[in-house]
Motif scaffolding. Structure first.
Motif, short mmCIF file in Angstrom:
data_model
loop_
_atom_site.label_atom_id
_atom_site.label_comp_id
_atom_site.label_asym_id
_atom_site.label_seq_id
_atom_site.Cartn_x
_atom_site.Cartn_y
_atom_site.Cartn_z
N THR A 189 0.66 -1.02 -0.13
CA THR A 189 0.06 0.15 -0.02
C THR A 189 0.87 1.25 -0.06
O THR A 189 1.79 1.24 0.73
N ARG A 191 0.94 5.28 0.52
CA ARG A 191 -0.11 6.35 0.67
C ARG A 191 0.59 7.58 0.52
O ARG A 191 1.96 7.80 0.57
N CYS A 229 0.69 11.41 2.07
CA CYS A 229 0.34 12.22 3.33
C CYS A 229 0.68 13.68 3.07
O CYS A 229 1.91 14.02 2.85
N ASP A 251 -8.77 11.58 4.33
CA ASP A 251 -8.92 10.28 5.35
C ASP A 251 -8.41 11.03 6.88
O ASP A 251 -7.51 11.95 6.81
N PRO A 252 -9.04 10.45 7.81
CA PRO A 252 -8.62 10.98 9.30
C PRO A 252 -7.21 10.77 9.50
O PRO A 252 -6.71 11.46 10.39
N THR A 253 -6.52 9.72 8.95
CA THR A 253 -5.07 9.58 9.23
C THR A 253 -4.08 10.51 8.40
O THR A 253 -3.02 10.66 8.90
N GLY A 254 -4.67 11.46 7.51
CA GLY A 254 -3.98 12.34 7.04
C GLY A 254 -3.23 11.96 5.79
O GLY A 254 -2.42 12.57 5.07
N CYS A 255 -3.55 10.67 5.35
CA CYS A 255 -2.74 10.11 4.18
C CYS A 255 -3.91 9.56 3.33
O CYS A 255 -4.68 8.90 3.69
N LYS A 304 4.18 7.12 2.14
CA LYS A 304 4.55 6.32 3.16
C LYS A 304 3.95 4.94 2.41
O LYS A 304 2.90 4.88 2.12
N SER A 358 3.35 0.88 3.14
CA SER A 358 3.27 -0.25 4.20
C SER A 358 3.00 -1.63 3.56
O SER A 358 2.51 -1.75 2.36
#
Length: 185
Positions: free
Chosen positions: A110, A112, A114, A120-124, A164, A166
């Protein structure tokens, strides 16, 4: 394809009265070809001997048993993905904590982006996500460094902020070696 063309020519030959003798000969030839194909198909034995070339997910030895390895029995460390996307290069270290010989893993990759305005609530925001199959041989209890090429499908989106990556192991497979015989000892 040839069967379709032969059928069309035979139908035309049967529809036009002066071509009927040619149509009858064509029907006989078409029937003979079909009979020959069926006989050839039945004569050739099924390929039960197994593949001659190593196939994805197949054991290399006919005596070896294919084994599903739980993802928590495999550990990956220091995973990094670099490059411009045609292809990316994925590098890392893989450890086999199972009792079987590790033959392949499937990673969920994945990527991302950012940035401050991400919804998205995660900021990414997810730029792309794909499963990547890696063929590797790691004996039980050992670890190895690996490098693999990852191809991204579609056009590479423009990145607004920081990338980022993952990685998650979603599947792993291996082989249980055949039991040792007296001749091997």
């Amino acid at each position: 394809m040839y069967w379709i063309l032969a059928t069309i020519f035979i139908v035309i030959a049967l529809a036009v009265p002066r071509y009927r003798p040619v149509g009858i000969v064509g029907c006989v030839l078409l029937g003979a070809m079909l009979t020959w194909a069926v006989v050839q198909r039945l004569r050739v034995p099924a390929d039960d001997d197994g593949p001659q070339v190593q196939q994805r997910g197949r054991p290399t030895s006919p005596a070896a048993v294919l084994q599903i390895i739980m993802p928590d029995q495999v550990r990956v460390d220091d995973l990094t993905m670099s490059g411009g996307g045609a292809p990316f290069e994925l590098r890392g270290r893989i450890e086999n904590k199972s009792e079987a010989l590790l033959k392949s893993i499937t990673l969920l990759v994945t990527r991302r982006d950012c940035y401050e305005g991400a919804l998205d609530p995660t900021g990414c925001a997810v730029v792309w996500q794909d499963k990547h199959w890696i063929s590797i041989v790691v004996p039980p209890g050992e670890s190895r460094d690996f490098s693999s090429q990852v191809w991204m499908r579609g056009a590479a989106p423009r990145v607004r902020g920081t990338l980022k990556d993952s990685f998650e192991i979603v599947a792993a497979s291996g082989e249980i070696p055949p039991p040792a015989t007296k001749a091997d000892q």
